[in-house]
Scaffold this motif. Structure first.
Motif: not given
Length: 788
Positions: A175-201
């Protein structure tokens, strides 16, 4: 939904199941799709429409509208991943439809346990609950996999083997766009994430946090930080696994971004780990410097320092002197003082000359002085003055008062020590330096114990225990300090079982753990005295000898000498009670603690008491009197009530031996008054021998048949209590007589024509009747012949 369908079918209800995915794959026109749905649901009472959002919205809208306004239409149950596609908001608002959110569908652990308790262990059920957090299908997949005899692994391989990975990819991440997957994978490296990390990635895709929440619903929840999110643990594991499918360059680029973001948030250990994964371990040095070097220790605790050193690895630590300073702290916390000192001397030659590094070096040197239990010198005074220049950083402000508190406390300058503790605590609270505050609570307890203020010590330890449990429960060094001080408190109060319970928690770590002179004394004295009380003098002497060697090997000569003083005191007290041959006090006399101006109050106490016992045993009462007079005067001047009570009680025994019973009674009465006021009870069992014990017995006898004075309970050694002694049997007397000749169990058994088991049985009864713990004590108390 499938369970509900099956249950209704078995009950005889007419039900229909429509697979939305299959309907969408058939590529029917709107009219054809509506006719197909009408045909499938004809005559049904309930229709289940799975994956309803997979068909076209126009088909779904028309079908739902037709069913809702037809009297013959069945009750409709829909499932969808994205509720927004169903266009049901008006109908939900009107009450014509009911929405069951994903949070309502999660398994509760109790319900899950009821289903699987006959197949899985409690530990397995808890682990599934921790990983899946109630996510139904993965919970079931893991349960079935574990029920087949498999085991979970730390590397996450179980995801693929249990088919959880396939389920997550097919049912959730689809259900997630394919182009999002590697970004979500990167956000999963830390135990939490927020919009600031998404903006960098996601500079190219501009992924919004709210969009992730919409797509993944209950699998993303609020994180510990403000405006942060966290993934369901299984989803996080599967997302992280996707990084392995990227090119090395892309994977490392994402790791660098997340490690920088993590370091900026102050999580230096996680940042260092991510940098290491990216093959850029050198950045650990950069992160450590940016975070303030050893300020991390003061602010966040020892575990942060240890983890940084472990992540950096031996090769990087050997090549980087600033990391070597961190490793010095790790070695000190492990009690490896000699190694820490050598590493410090190596690092100091290669350190860069900048204020921050010089500050860290000064802190390590000061820590070596304290944990190495060395006496301070004039050069060290310059060191403390140097540290005073580093108090601009709020994190460092508690440091100098903490060091001053230790120095003042060991010199029995308690007014100055308390003032330093108060100042340091205020700085620690202002800076949020919880770790510094924890150790200031320890120092406050140590001062109170020395002053005999046991209630104040108890309150300080309660504050320390609460803070340790809340923030630093994994810090075994802090736990050892807490246990040692708590054991000393229980021991001084005359509560040996409480003291033993605290020692049992971490006594085995004391010779190999972070501690300073006060803590070694706090832990070792009750430990060795309780061993003597429970197992006899020889067992205590052996334990002291073993620990003495360990301390010497760790360059803790000062603590080893204190143990020698303690050994003299225990042996001297044993001699007072049993009046056997005088102990060999000539062995080890050169290792007794000093009593000069540079000595700590603990060294003055143990050194003076040990020399007084030695003089008493040699019959030199004049020397013993001068030693004890000096100790009592010192204790009065410094406010050392604990030391004062001990000195008065031993002088009571000395005065009785010189036939000055009036002065002896005065010393006893003064010690008793102090003890009743402060609760310092245990000294009456440990000092003064029969002179003190007989006075305690007389006090109890004077009360007649009234209840036992709570203060006196347990203070008199059992063998001195005025109760009839049980006579030895003839066989027990024979065994004891043979024992006096030095025979072994085997030789005694042969001479008496009994089994070795019988000899050991009779010896056990002899020990109990004579209230002794070993053969030497039994022979020393060999009673007169008895009849029958």
């Amino acid at each position: 939904m499938a369970l509900e369908y099956e249950w209704l079918r078995q009950e005889g209800t007419k039900v229909t199941w429509i697979a939305g995915e299959a309907l969408a794959a058939s590529r029917l026109s709107l009219t054809e799709a509506l006719l197909a749905i009408q045909h499938l649901t004809s005559g049904s009472e309930v229709a289940f429409f799975d994956d309803a959002d997979r068909v076209g919205s126009d088909v779904l809208e028309a079908a739902v509208t037709a069913m809702m306004f037809s009297a013959e239409a069945p009750r409709l149950v829909l499932s969808a991943r994205r509720i927004s596609k169903l266009h049901l908001s008006r109908r939900i608002a009107d009450g014509a439809a009911v929405m069951i959110g994903g949070d309502m569908l999660l398994w509760h652990r109790r319900r899950f346990a009821e289903i699987w308790q006959s197949t899985l262990s409690i530990g397995q059920i808890r682990e599934i609950d921790r990983l899946a957090e109630g996510w139904p299908a993965p919970s079931q997949l893991l349960a079935r996999w574990l029920a087949d005899g498999h085991e979970l692994d730390d590397g996450g391989l179980f995801l693929g083997r249990s088919l959880v990975a396939s389920y997550i990819d097919e049912e959730t991440l689809s259900a997630v766009p394919v182009e999002w997957l590697e970004i979500l994978a990167a956000t999963a490296l830390h135990h939490e994430f927020d919009q600031s990390l998404l903006d960098r990635l996601s500079a190219e895709h501009s992924i919004r946090q709210s969009a992730i929440l919409d797509r993944l619903s209950t699998l993303v929840s609020s994180g510990p930080g403000p405006n942060s999110c966290r993934y369901n643990p299984l989803l996080r594991l599967q997302l992280r696994a996707r990084l392995d499918h990227l090119s090395r360059a892309r994977r490392n680029a994402l790791l660098r971004v997340v490690s920088d973001w993590t370091a900026d948030r102050g999580d230096v250990v996680s940042a260092a780990h991510l940098a290491s994964m990216a093959g850029e371990s050198q950045r650990i040095v950069e992160f450590t410097i940016r975070a303030g070097g050893l300020s991390l220790w003061l602010a966040k605790g020892y575990d942060t320092i240890r983890s940084l050193v472990e992540v950096a690895g031996d090769a990087l630590v050997r090549s980087e002197p600033r990391l070597q300073l961190l490793r010095c702290v790790v070695l000190l916390k492990d009690g490896r003082v000699g190694e820490a000192d050598r590493l410090y001397r190596e690092a100091i030659e290669c350190l860069p000359h900048d204020p921050d590094t010089e500050r860290d070096a000064a802190l390590v040197r000061a820590t070596l002085l304290i944990y190495g239990c060395r006496a301070a010198t004039t050069e060290d005074d310059q060191l403390f003055h140097q540290l005073d220049q580093f108090d601009v950083d709020p994190t460092w402000k508690p440091l100098l008062p903490t060091i001053q508190a230790i120095r003042h406390s060991q010199q029995a300058e308690f007014g100055a020590a308390i003032a330093a503790i108060v100042e340091g605590s205020n700085h620690a609270r202002a800076a949020g330096a919880s770790y510094s505050l924890l150790f200031l609570h320890f120092h406050a307890a140590g001062v109170a114990l020395a002053q005999g203020a046991l209630d104040r010590a108890s309150k300080a330890l309660t504050r320390a225990r609460r803070l340790w449990q809340t923030e630093f429960s994994d810090d075994h060094g802090a736990e050892t300090v807490l246990s040692a001080l708590s054991a000393q408190l229980g021991f001084e109060r005359g509560l040996p079982q409480q003291a033993a319970r605290h020692l049992k928690l971490s006594a085995h770590r004391l010779p190999h753990s972070e501690a300073w002179l006060d803590i070694y004394v706090a832990g070792f004295e009750p430990m060795m005295r309780l061993i003597a009380d429970e197992h006899g003098l020889s067992a205590a002497a052996a334990a002291i000898e073993r620990t003495h060697k360990q301390l010497k090997a760790q360059s803790l000569d000062r603590i080893a000498n204190l143990l020698t003083g303690l050994k003299f005191c225990i042996e001297g007290e044993h001699w007072l009670y049993h009046q056997a041959a005088s102990p060999n006090f000539d062995t080890g006399v050169s290792s007794l603690p000093p009593t000069g101006k540079l000595a700590t109050w603990q060294e003055h106490e143990f050194g003076t008491l040990a020399r007084a016992y030695r003089a008493l045993a040699a019959g030199d009462t004049g020397v013993a009197r001068r030693k004890l007079d000096d100790l009592i005067r010192f204790a009065r001047e410094r406010g050392l009530l604990r030391t004062l009570v001990r000195g008065l009680l031993l002088r009571t025994a000395l005065l009785d031996r010189t036939d000055d019973s009036v002065a002896a009674q005065a010393d006893f009465d003064e010690a008793l008054a102090i003890a009743r006021r402060t609760g310092l009870r245990r000294a009456f069992r440990e000092f003064g021998g029969p002179s003190v014990a007989n006075r305690l017995i007389a006090l109890q006898a004077a009360s007649g048949t009234s209840a036992v004075d709570p203060f006196l309970k347990g203070l008199v050694r059992p063998q001195l209590l005025a109760t009839p002694r049980r006579a030895l049997t003839k066989r027990e007397r024979q065994v004891l007589d043979e024992l006096a000749t030095g025979g072994s169990d085997k030789s005694i058994a042969r001479r008496l024509d009994v089994t070795e088991h019988a000899v050991r049985f009779h010896l056990k009864n002899v020990y109990a009747k004579l209230n002794v713990h070993d053969r030497a004590e039994a022979v020393a108390k060999l009673p007169l012949p008895t009849t029958g």
